[in-house]
Write a protein that holds these residues in place. Structure first.
Motif, PDB file in Angstrom:
ATOM      1  N   GLY A 121       0.837  -1.190   0.000  1.00 39.70           N
ATOM      2  CA  GLY A 121       0.000   0.000   0.000  1.00 39.70           C
ATOM      3  C   GLY A 121       0.875   1.244   0.000  1.00 39.70           C
ATOM      4  N   LEU A 122       0.337   2.361  -0.472  1.00 38.77           N
ATOM      5  CA  LEU A 122       1.102   3.596  -0.555  1.00 38.77           C
ATOM      6  C   LEU A 122       0.428   4.710   0.232  1.00 38.77           C
ATOM      7  N   TRP A 123       1.224   5.460   1.015  1.00 39.36           N
ATOM      8  CA  TRP A 123       0.756   6.649   1.711  1.00 39.36           C
ATOM      9  C   TRP A 123       0.905   7.821   0.753  1.00 39.36           C
ATOM     10  N   PRO A 124       0.019   8.803   0.806  1.00 40.48           N
ATOM     11  CA  PRO A 124       0.162   9.980  -0.054  1.00 40.48           C
ATOM     12  C   PRO A 124       1.441  10.757   0.262  1.00 40.48           C
ATOM     13  N   VAL A 125       2.191  11.120  -0.768  1.00 40.67           N
ATOM     14  CA  VAL A 125       3.405  11.932  -0.607  1.00 40.67           C
ATOM     15  C   VAL A 125       2.999  13.399  -0.674  1.00 40.67           C
ATOM     16  N   VAL A 126       3.438  14.191   0.323  1.00 44.63           N
ATOM     17  CA  VAL A 126       3.098  15.610   0.405  1.00 44.63           C
ATOM     18  C   VAL A 126       4.352  16.417   0.721  1.00 44.63           C
ATOM     19  N   THR A 127       4.293  17.714   0.462  1.00 47.11           N
ATOM     20  CA  THR A 127       5.375  18.602   0.874  1.00 47.11           C
ATOM     21  C   THR A 127       4.951  19.318   2.153  1.00 47.11           C
ATOM     22  N   GLU A 128       5.906  19.936   2.830  1.00 45.68           N
ATOM     23  CA  GLU A 128       5.605  20.648   4.069  1.00 45.68           C
ATOM     24  C   GLU A 128       4.640  21.809   3.845  1.00 45.68           C
TER      25      GLU A 128
END
Length: 70
Positions: A44-51
């Motif tokens: 499964g993949l977690w959403p990648v986000v920026t600060e």
């Protein structure tokens, strides 16, 4: 790095994960469970986000001593 109040970098659900940082991204959003993949053997993949990203689920980092799961 300074983050705007209400942004992912100041959120309790933001995880500065090594894999995300190595890919040139900032971290992972741990608010929801990871998104499942099309095959049973895929992770499964977690959403990648920026600060600097934001969403409607913001929670301050200091939440009565709670820490994100590893």
């Amino acid at each position: 790095m300074m983050t705007k109040s209400g942004s992912c970098g100041a959120c309790a659900f933001f995880d500065e994960h090594n894999a995300a940082a190595q890919s040139g991204q900032e971290g992972l959003c741990r608010f929801n469970p990871p998104v499942s993949q099309p095959t049973a053997d895929a992770h499964g993949l977690w959403p990648v986000v920026t600060e600097k990203d934001w969403c409607g689920h913001f929670a301050p980092e200091a939440v009565a001593g709670a820490v994100a799961a590893e």
